[in-house]
Each structure stands twice: as C-alpha cells, then as structure tokens.
Design an enzyme around this catalytic site. Structure first.
Site, PDB file in Angstrom:
ATOM      1  N   VAL A 200       4.113  -5.472   2.844  1.00 25.28           N
ATOM      2  CA  VAL A 200       4.112  -6.649   3.720  1.00 25.28           C
ATOM      3  C   VAL A 200       4.779  -7.813   2.977  1.00 25.28           C
ATOM      4  O   VAL A 200       4.486  -8.064   1.800  1.00 25.28           O
ATOM      5  CB  VAL A 200       2.678  -7.011   4.176  1.00 25.28           C
ATOM      6  CG1 VAL A 200       2.688  -8.214   5.115  1.00 25.28           C
ATOM      7  CG2 VAL A 200       2.017  -5.821   4.870  1.00 25.28           C
TER       8      VAL A 200
ATOM      9  N   GLY B 153       0.863  -1.181   0.000  1.00 28.39           N
ATOM     10  CA  GLY B 153       0.000   0.000   0.000  1.00 28.39           C
ATOM     11  C   GLY B 153       0.890   1.218   0.000  1.00 28.39           C
ATOM     12  O   GLY B 153       2.107   1.111  -0.127  1.00 28.39           O
TER      13      GLY B 153
ATOM     14  N   ASP C  20     -10.779   1.266   9.702  1.00 28.43           N
ATOM     15  CA  ASP C  20     -10.561   0.772   8.338  1.00 28.43           C
ATOM     16  C   ASP C  20     -10.972  -0.701   8.237  1.00 28.43           C
ATOM     17  O   ASP C  20     -10.258  -1.525   7.670  1.00 28.43           O
ATOM     18  CB  ASP C  20      -9.087   0.978   7.955  1.00 28.43           C
ATOM     19  CG  ASP C  20      -8.878   1.011   6.440  1.00 28.43           C
ATOM     20  OD1 ASP C  20      -9.869   1.139   5.696  1.00 28.43           O
ATOM     21  OD2 ASP C  20      -7.717   0.911   6.001  1.00 28.43           O
TER      22      ASP C  20
HETATM   23  P1  ADP Z   1      -1.622  -1.672   4.923  1.00 27.12           P
HETATM   24  O1  ADP Z   1      -1.541  -0.677   6.017  1.00 27.12           O
HETATM   25  O2  ADP Z   1      -0.613  -1.425   3.844  1.00 27.12           O
HETATM   26  O3  ADP Z   1      -3.001  -1.874   4.394  1.00 27.12           O
HETATM   27  P2  ADP Z   1      -1.946  -4.239   6.218  1.00 27.12           P
HETATM   28  O4  ADP Z   1      -1.517  -4.430   7.616  1.00 27.12           O
HETATM   29  O5  ADP Z   1      -3.407  -4.128   5.969  1.00 27.12           O
HETATM   30  O6  ADP Z   1      -1.151  -3.016   5.605  1.00 27.12           O
HETATM   31  O7  ADP Z   1      -1.382  -5.426   5.340  1.00 27.12           O
HETATM   32  C1  ADP Z   1      -1.545  -5.429   3.929  1.00 27.12           C
HETATM   33  C2  ADP Z   1      -1.869  -6.835   3.461  1.00 27.12           C
HETATM   34  O8  ADP Z   1      -0.791  -7.703   3.835  1.00 27.12           O
HETATM   35  C3  ADP Z   1      -3.124  -7.434   4.092  1.00 27.12           C
HETATM   36  O9  ADP Z   1      -4.280  -7.083   3.378  1.00 27.12           O
HETATM   37  C4  ADP Z   1      -2.808  -8.912   4.005  1.00 27.12           C
HETATM   38  O10 ADP Z   1      -3.103  -9.398   2.712  1.00 27.12           O
HETATM   39  C5  ADP Z   1      -1.307  -8.966   4.205  1.00 27.12           C
HETATM   40  N1  ADP Z   1      -0.995  -9.221   5.631  1.00 27.12           N
HETATM   41  C6  ADP Z   1      -0.854  -8.313   6.618  1.00 27.12           C
HETATM   42  N2  ADP Z   1      -0.571  -8.906   7.783  1.00 27.12           N
HETATM   43  C7  ADP Z   1      -0.542 -10.229   7.540  1.00 27.12           C
HETATM   44  C8  ADP Z   1      -0.321 -11.382   8.355  1.00 27.12           C
HETATM   45  N3  ADP Z   1      -0.032 -11.287   9.643  1.00 27.12           N
HETATM   46  N4  ADP Z   1      -0.389 -12.591   7.769  1.00 27.12           N
HETATM   47  C9  ADP Z   1      -0.641 -12.704   6.447  1.00 27.12           C
HETATM   48  N5  ADP Z   1      -0.846 -11.672   5.636  1.00 27.12           N
HETATM   49  C10 ADP Z   1      -0.817 -10.431   6.158  1.00 27.12           C
HETATM   50 MG    MG Z   2      -4.749  -2.758   5.170  1.00 26.44          MG
END
Ligand code: ADP
Ligand code: MG
Length: 571
Positions: free
Chosen positions: A72, A67, A177
């Site tokens: 991630v 993002g 969110d």
């Molecule tokens: P952002 O703030 O960029 O939206 P997120 O924390 O929502 O970040 O993480 C983005 C994406 O990464 C999530 O939608 C998911 O697909 C993947 N993701 C995040 N954390 C995990 C996790 N602990 N295990 C697996 N996938 C994850």
């Molecule tokens: Mg997110």
C-alpha cells in the site's frame, strides 16, 4: 545528530565505550534506513512501470504497508480543482486470483464508503497488475496508543468498529481478518475505517455477487486434491456502483496463469506470518512463546489440547502435545449434542483410536473435513480453530472481542500462538476448559484437554493485567517512575517491555497527553486515564458476550450497538 554519530563510527571515544556503541548502532540504523528508502524508491519506480497510467494522475510518495499479498502506497493527486488529495494505492500481488481481487473490490464498492467501511475511488489495471485507489486515512498504530487511550475513547473505538461490522454483515460479508491493523483509527479526527477485504467470504445469502464464487482456502485444497479447477476467472462483471476505471480496462486479469488454489494457500501463509513483522514496538502479549513470563502472571497453566478429528488429517503438533502430557490428559467424550449451527459437523466419533494419540484405520479412511481457516491466529474464533465448516459473521464478532480484550487489559497482541490448538488452549485459560469443550460440542467438535482450567473473571483479569486492581499498585499513578523503581506488577509480567508501557505516560502533564504526530498535526488528547477506575460492569458484560464460545449465541454487531455499554451513544 544521526550524521554526527555516523561519522564517528570508526573512532569510538576512549572514555565512553557506551557512546561508541550508540554511535555504531546509530550508524547501522542510518544505513538500514537508507537501504529501506532505496528499496521503497525502487518499488515505487516498479509500480509506475507496471501501471504507467498511475503516473498521469498520482505522485506516489511513500510505501505505507506491505504484506505478502499487497503493498500500500501513499500518493497525492490533483483529482478535482482544489487542494491535492491524499490517496492510498493498494497494489495487489499479480498472482492473486482475478475473482479474489474482484470480490475485494466489490466489497469496497458495494458496502464501502459509509459507516466506517473504507470506500474506493478508482481502480487501475495493466495486465496482471491491479491497483485500488482509496481515500487515504492517516491512522495511529494500535500498539503505540493502546496504553494512552482513555476509557471513553475505547468505548468510541468499539462503537465505531461495531458500526462497520454491522454494515458489512448486512451485506452478507464475513470479513475474516478483523484486527487493529485492518481497522484504521485517526485519533485526531475521530475517524475510523475498516479495510482489507482480501480474505472476505460471503454468507449463504450474501449480497456481494462475487463472494459467491470465492471459495475458502480449505475448499480449494480439497479441489486441488481432486484435481478440479472449476473457476477460470476470465469473465467477471462488477455489479453495484463500480469505481471509475480511469484506464478503461476491466478489473479482471485473464492473463493470470497461476492456479486458484496456489494463490489462496499463500493467503493463509502470508497472513499468518505478516502480523509479526508489523511495527517496531515490542509486543506485550499475554500469551505467546516470547512471553511466558507474562503468561505466568495469569495463574493458570495452558492445558494441552487435542481436537478429535473426523478427518484423516493428523495434527502432528497436537499429537505431540498430547503425547508429552499423556499422564495428565483428560478424555472428553462428545455427547453428540448438535445444535443449529452444527448440522454439518456430525458427531460420529466412535472408533479404535478415540482419546488415544494414535490414528486408527477407520479415521484414516474418513473424508477430509474442510473449513476456512484464514485470518490471523490470535483473532480466530473457536469454531475457526476447530475447523467447523459452518462459519458465520459471528467469527468477526469474536475477533472484535479479542480487540476489546486488548483495549481493556492494555495488552497487544493478547493471544499469540503458532498453531491452532495452542491458540485454543490459550482461549481455554481465559474462558475455561469445560466451557470451551461444552461449546465445541454444540458445533460438533470434540476436544481432548490434558487438564481442567477454570474460566477467569474478565474484570479481575483485565484489571490485573492493566495494573488497576485493588491488590496491585496502580500503573497509572506510578508511571513516571522508572521501571526498576516499580518492581511490582510490570516486573512480574515482562521486565523488558515494562518501560514501553510507561512511554506514553511519561509525556503526561496533568491529565493531558500532548502528542505531535508524524504529519505535524499537533493534537491535544485530553486523556483521562483516571476514567479507568470506573469501568462499568456493562463493559465486561459486552466482552463476555463477544467472547461467547458458542457462535450461535454470540452477540451480533447490531445487538452490540444496542448494548447498555453504549447507552448514550447514537448511530
Ligand atoms: P493487506 O491485505 O496487505 O493487509 P491492507 O488493505 O490491510 O492490505 O492494507 C495494509 C495497510 O496499509 C493497513 O494496515 C494500513 O496501515 C494501510 N492502509 C490500507 N488502506 C489504507 C487507507 N485507505 N488509508 C490509509 N492507510 C491504509
Ligand atoms: Mg490487512
């Protein structure tokens, strides 16, 4: 297969122009993939360079999310004796404000790790680079599974979402969110995890200390206008159970020079745009610029909406809308009824320009009203869309309601709008214009609406969209037929996307959906699509209570878990 296609690109077969086109497309796809792969490899290298200590612990395998504010990665690590563990590494963009980062981490450490809220294992920092290491939960893409979920699975999904929301709301965290990509679901293991506290805010009595210092983007805009920067962010202490800091460095970033305000304004922009780039599947939203044909299947037109503002900010778009439809504009006068949650939204609206498309000098001299607006537009509650400054955990419940609406109607994203007033107009077409205007009054907002649209019956709406109402031939039983043989519901709504809704069902054998996921986990989801014929009234009653336009009476997560819809389920 792809390699063969690639080799023949320059020599299209004379007798098969179509084949030639596929060859070119195949080759382009392959090039694109290679390009992406190289990009990911470069990013992984850069991450190792930025935070070298990661290399001592992890093998970074892939990028799994990107993002504007974070990337991630999937990594493996030999953390204890035993098999390698899979870890998700969230690398936050270096321009994020230290307090914002520390608050996100504190939400995970204090509230996370149980009740479907993601926990955290470690946190790494080198200069202004912060990486949060979390247990990895392999998960499905919501859009991919939406139309193959049984009703029973939907019930379980919602129950587990409320469990997570109850947990964070108990800690005074407003997630802000809530949407499918932030609620991970592993269908195979029946595991769930609420992630991403990057936009979280605290309630007035929040137990997350750092959320007390996190300000809304709107508040910061106002600070920025006043040239006041009151938070330096150099000293942050984490309370609660802190993650093990493998690098022995505090999780703060004194080196960040960017003003707090700029970083936060980006949050809004990035979040808004980000959702659109996720996933390759074609979206089947009910509303949205790209889907007017779907929109027309709901028999009501979107009204043009104008929010009567107390502030000097003029919403150009809404004014345009109101101007265009002047002839049918409806004037709604605020009765001045202000109930409990509305105390901070005075209903003093009398001035020269009221209900016109002009802004008078009285209005221009009014103090700007500030209210948080972060989040993803289609999931924003009416009080967020109308900029009510007093927002509570109820906004997450509205977002959960929008997810439930998608699950019951089979449409995702359900609402898709480029601005808040269009989003509000879309809500009106489902919940009714009079009802929306009435509810807005309770939190001190006055809405002008060009025409009156009635509230829809939620069951009828969802059944129509899903194609299981009595007047529409069933999608479920007709699934195996190509879209062109089924010119009823799917063609009426979205011809292009209609084959996509059919895709999962083409794999149906009897009532079982056999699916091999990317990690070779061979699942047999006994997907009973017939249970959609017996959706109880309780489901729509709960949906109605989640999509309550008035945040003061909207159902809470704790109450939702006790709703009759979940009667045989235990926490
Ligand atoms: P952002 O703030 O960029 O939206 P997120 O924390 O929502 O970040 O993480 C983005 C994406 O990464 C999530 O939608 C998911 O697909 C993947 N993701 C995040 N954390 C995990 C996790 N602990 N295990 C697996 N996938 C994850
Ligand atoms: Mg997110």
């Amino acid at each position: 297969m792809e390699a063969t296609l690639g080799i023949h690109v320059d020599e299209p077969t004379a007798f098969s122009p179509l084949r030639g086109r596929f060859q070119v497309e195949g080759s382009l796809k392959k090039n694109e993939q290679n390009f992406k792969l190289a990009g990911v490899r470069r990013d992984i290298e850069k991450l190792y360079e930025a935070v070298p200590q990661l290399g001592n612990v992890f093998k970074i395998k892939d990028k799994i999310g990107e993002g504007t504010f974070s990337s991630v990665y999937l990594a493996t690590a030999q953390l204890h004796t035993g098999p390698e563990e899979k870890i998700a590494l969230k690398h936050l963009i270096p321009t994020s404000h230290p307090i914002r980062i520390a608050a996100e981490l504190q939400c995970l450490t204090v509230a996370g790790g149980q009740d479907n809220v993601m926990g955290v294992k470690y946190c790494f920092r080198k200069n202004d680079h912060v990486v949060i290491a979390m247990p990895y939960l392999e998960h499905e893409s919501f859009m991919d599974i939406l139309n193959s979920l049984s009703f029973q699975e939907v019930r379980e999904y919602m129950f587990n979402l409320f469990k997570a929301l109850k947990r964070i709301h108990q800690f005074g965290i407003v997630h802000r969110d809530v949407k499918p990509s932030n609620f991970l679901y592993n269908r195979c293991l029946k595991k769930y995890a609420l992630v991403d506290f990057g936009l979280a805010q605290g309630t007035h009595d929040t137990k997350i200390e750092l959320l007390k210092f996190v300000q809304s983007e709107a508040q910061q805009e106002s600070f920025s206008q006043n040239k006041t920067h009151i938070i330096t962010g150099n000293k942050i202490s984490l309370s609660g159970q802190a993650p093990k800091a493998l690098n022995q460095q505090p999780t703060t970033k004194s080196s960040v020079k960017r003003p707090y305000t700029n970083a936060q304004i980006q949050v809004k922009q990035g979040r808004d745009g980000k959702e659109e780039s996720v996933g390759l599947s074609v979206q089947r939203s009910v509303f949205g610029e790209r889907n007017f044909n779907i929109h027309s299947s709901i028999s009501h037109e979107s009204p043009a909406v104008k929010l009567m503002k107390h502030s000097k900010t003029v919403d150009v778009l809404s004014r345009k809308l109101a101007t265009k439809k002047k002839a049918i504009s409806t004037k709604v006068i605020n009765s001045g009824v202000v109930r409990k949650s509305a105390s901070s939204c005075p209903a003093n609206l009398t001035c020269d320009c009221y209900a016109t498309d002009k802004v008078c000098s009285i209005c221009l001299s009014r103090r700007q009203q500030v209210a948080p607006r972060a989040g993803t537009p289609g999931f924003r509650a009416p009080e967020v869309l109308t900029k009510c400054p007093n927002q509570t955990t109820a906004i997450d419940m509205w977002s959960a309601g929008v997810i439930f609406l998608s699950l019951l109607s089979g449409r995702y994203p359900f609402y898709k709008a480029s601005d808040d007033l269009t989003a509000l107009a879309q809500i009106m077409t489902i919940r009714g214009s009079r009802e929306t205007i009435q509810a807005a009054k309770t939190f001190g907002k006055s809405i002008l609406c060009s025409k009156e649209v009635p509230a829809q019956d939620l069951r009828k709406l969802c059944e129509r969209l899903r194609g299981i109402d009595s007047e529409t031939p069933k999608l479920t039983s007709d699934m195996q037929e190509p879209a062109s043989h089924n010119p009823t519901f799917s063609e009426k709504i979205d011809h292009k996307a209609s084959h996509l809704i059919h895709t999962p069902q083409t794999q149906l054998s009897g009532n079982s959906l056999h699916k091999e996921n990317s990690k070779g986990c061979f699942d047999e989801h006994t997907t009973n699509l017939e249970d959609w014929d017996e959706v109880p009234d309780d489901a729509y009653d709960l949906l109605d209570k989640l999509l309550d336009l008035n945040p003061a009476s909207r159902i809470t997560a704790e109450e939702a878990l006790l709703h009759p819809f979940f009667k045989d389920m235990s926490l």
